[in-house]
Each structure stands twice: as C-alpha cells, then as structure tokens.
Design an enzyme around this catalytic site. Sequence first.
Site, PDB file in Angstrom:
ATOM      1  N   ARG A  52       0.825  -1.222   0.000  1.00  0.00           N
ATOM      2  CA  ARG A  52       0.000   0.000   0.000  1.00  0.00           C
ATOM      3  C   ARG A  52       0.859   1.271   0.000  1.00  0.00           C
ATOM      4  NH1 ARG A  52      -5.270  -1.662   3.669  1.00  0.00           N
ATOM      5  NH2 ARG A  52      -5.816  -3.427   2.369  1.00  0.00           N
ATOM      6  N   ASP A  94     -16.238   8.782   7.766  1.00  0.00           N
ATOM      7  CA  ASP A  94     -15.058   7.937   7.638  1.00  0.00           C
ATOM      8  C   ASP A  94     -13.834   8.834   7.810  1.00  0.00           C
ATOM      9  OD1 ASP A  94     -14.747   4.872   6.330  1.00  0.00           O
ATOM     10  OD2 ASP A  94     -12.925   6.079   6.270  1.00  0.00           O
TER      11      ASP A  94
HETATM   12  C1  LIG Z   1     -13.797  -2.330   6.082  1.00  0.00           C
HETATM   13  S1  LIG Z   1     -14.431  -0.725   6.004  1.00  0.00           S
HETATM   14  C2  LIG Z   1     -16.089  -0.995   6.585  1.00  0.00           C
HETATM   15  C3  LIG Z   1     -17.117  -0.325   5.701  1.00  0.00           C
HETATM   16  C4  LIG Z   1     -18.572  -0.594   6.086  1.00  0.00           C
HETATM   17  N1  LIG Z   1     -18.859  -0.165   7.431  1.00  0.00           N
HETATM   18  C5  LIG Z   1     -18.912  -2.043   5.907  1.00  0.00           C
HETATM   19  O1  LIG Z   1     -19.065  -2.794   6.885  1.00  0.00           O
HETATM   20  O2  LIG Z   1     -19.038  -2.485   4.754  1.00  0.00           O
HETATM   21  C6  LIG Z   1     -13.654   0.067   7.404  1.00  0.00           C
HETATM   22  C7  LIG Z   1     -13.665   1.577   7.334  1.00  0.00           C
HETATM   23  O3  LIG Z   1     -13.268   2.112   8.603  1.00  0.00           O
HETATM   24  C8  LIG Z   1     -12.549   3.303   8.376  1.00  0.00           C
HETATM   25  N2  LIG Z   1     -11.739   3.651   9.563  1.00  0.00           N
HETATM   26  C9  LIG Z   1     -10.652   3.026  10.044  1.00  0.00           C
HETATM   27  N3  LIG Z   1     -10.167   3.663  11.122  1.00  0.00           N
HETATM   28  C10 LIG Z   1     -10.990   4.725  11.334  1.00  0.00           C
HETATM   29  C11 LIG Z   1     -11.020   5.774  12.308  1.00  0.00           C
HETATM   30  N4  LIG Z   1     -10.104   5.866  13.277  1.00  0.00           N
HETATM   31  N5  LIG Z   1     -11.992   6.693  12.214  1.00  0.00           N
HETATM   32  C12 LIG Z   1     -12.932   6.617  11.234  1.00  0.00           C
HETATM   33  N6  LIG Z   1     -12.962   5.656  10.287  1.00  0.00           N
HETATM   34  C13 LIG Z   1     -11.994   4.719  10.346  1.00  0.00           C
HETATM   35  C14 LIG Z   1     -11.707   2.976   7.154  1.00  0.00           C
HETATM   36  O4  LIG Z   1     -11.279   4.127   6.478  1.00  0.00           O
HETATM   37  C15 LIG Z   1     -12.661   2.108   6.325  1.00  0.00           C
HETATM   38  O5  LIG Z   1     -13.303   2.842   5.320  1.00  0.00           O
END
Ligand SMILES: C[S@@+](CC[C@H](N)C(=O)[O-])C[C@H]1O[C@@H](n2cnc3c(N)ncnc32)[C@H](O)[C@@H]1O
Length: 291
Positions: A47, A158
């Site tokens: 990445r 996000d």
């Molecule tokens: C795997 S995706 C999940 C998306 C959706 N909720 C789903 O279940 O399909 C995880 C998301 O969490 C976000 N994320 C990770 N750490 C975070 C943080 N500290 N604050 C806000 N978002 C965060 C990432 O950017 C990512 O888009």
Amino acid sequence: MTLTNQSSDRKREFALSNQEFEKLTGLVHSLTGIVLGEHKKDMVYSRLARRLRELGLQSFDQYCALLDSQQAAKETGFLVNAITTNLTKLYRESHHFDSMTKYLTQVQQDKQRAKGDRSLYIWSAGCSSGEEPYSIATTILAKNATLSSWKVRILATDLDTNVLAKGKKGVYPKSALDGIDVGYKSVIRDNVHIKEPDIHLKERCKSLIHFKQLNLLHDWPMKQKYDVIFCRNVLIYFDAKTKHDLVTRFTKLLHPGGMLFLGHSESLVNKPGDLTLIGQTSYVKETSING
Ligand SMILES: C[S@@+](CC[C@H](N)C(=O)[O-])C[C@H]1O[C@@H](n2cnc3c(N)ncnc32)[C@H](O)[C@@H]1O
C-alpha cells in the site's frame, strides 16, 4: 532482520526494515487506532510502495524522513488513506437491514404516540465508499412507507477522504449489484438510474445522507442522540481498549431503546451494562437507563 524478511526484501523495489515498519505502524496506530502486526508487513509495503513511487522517493528511509519533516501534517493524510482497508458492499449482512426496518417501524409508532417527534437520526460510522449508508437510505425509502413526512438524517463518516469522495458521488459500477439478496435487488433498482456501465443513486436517496470526515478516535461533534448506529467491520482493526471505549461512546450517543449494529466478527465480550444483544451482532440500549 530475519531471513524471511531478507529474502522478501531482495525481491522488493524498496527495502523496508523492521525499524521503519515499526515507525510507520506506530504512527498509523496513534493517528487511527488501527493495529498492524508483523503479519501485515506485506500489506503495508504494497500500500505504501505506491505512495513512494508517486512521490519519487527511493526508499522507506526517505519516506520516514518526510514524515518527520515540516510536510508531515500533509503527508499523514495520504498515509492514512493508503493504509485503511475499505472493503464494503451494498446490503452487506442484509439481516441488519431487516432488523433496522422492524425497529424503525416501532420507533415511528412510539415517537408519534409520545410527542409527535418526527425525526430519525442514523449514523454509519466507518462508512467507507458509501455502500452502507446507501443501503440504509434505500431500505428506509422502500420499507418505511410512512416516512415521507419524517425528517430522516443519515450521517455517514469515515477517516479516509478518498472513499468519502466516492460516497458523495453515489456512482458505482453495475457489478455492485451482483450478489445482492433477492429482496434487496428491487430496493436498489428503484433507487438508481442505470447509466452503463454504472449505476447512479437517485437524488432523493442522496439527499438523506450527509458525508463527513470524522476520526472515531477524536471528539464527536454531534449534539443529538441517534436512533440507530452502524459501525460494522471497523472495530476489528482496533485493540481491545479502543474497541471498548468506542462501544461505550456509541451507547451513550444512542437514544434509550436505540440500536447498534456491529460487523459479523465483532461480537462484544465486554459490553456496557445497558447494551443487550438481541440478534446477530445487533444490540439495543436498555430503555430503563438514561444515557
Ligand atoms: C472495512 S471498512 C467498513 C465499511 C462498512 N462499514 C462495511 O461494513 O461495509 C472500514 C472503514 O473504517 C474506516 N476507519 C478506520 N479507522 C478509522 C477511524 N479511526 N476513524 C474513522 N474511520 C476509520 C476505514 O477508512 C474504512 O473505510
């Protein structure tokens, strides 16, 4: 450096020493809460290697130096966007949308009986590129027929600005419709314009959603309580304390009787006392305890 690392580094364009890996993962942890163990070294490498190429850097050593320099504040945004895992899909774990429909129907009846409050607040925390909040919005439009006179506000947040930009656009390849449960296929079809090779979410659906950048580790600006919070497949990346603290904060932000949905592998071992498991990774906040 172990032999394994030496042999994989030989094939790599940029060497990534254990010290550099620890520095980068330590920074990511402090910025986002995401825990990246040694087994994620290949993922971190691939990445970030892309970012090194974009910047024209020759080594991870140079990249670490950039993160120590005056340009660090700008670069950390790129670092976070590169590292987050954004996998998502429309109506992922569709049983949650079934539960939400039943729950909101009840909330509507209760609110109307109580004081004529006609607002519903829903938060998709860690919404990635928008498929989750659009699944919420389309489900509400299709299944809660009496909602036309209600104020429905879906907050979609996000940390990653790239995925938020995709969410705001509300345009996905037609293949995003593949594998959706039959019951929800018609729900999504009613809410999109098909413009080959893409689908475009209709304005009515988009208008229910407000996309905002929010780091879950920071303060949350919301003033009102929420009827439903989705935080699915996000906590899995955090350590136990961060996960527990966040669930406690989500619970406080819910109306008594409000629902919290987590991802399929995120069941809570140590949950707040006023949160009750009522279905697969579906929790309700007790009505008898004020939050
Ligand atoms: C795997 S995706 C999940 C998306 C959706 N909720 C789903 O279940 O399909 C995880 C998301 O969490 C976000 N994320 C990770 N750490 C975070 C943080 N500290 N604050 C806000 N978002 C965060 C990432 O950017 C990512 O888009």
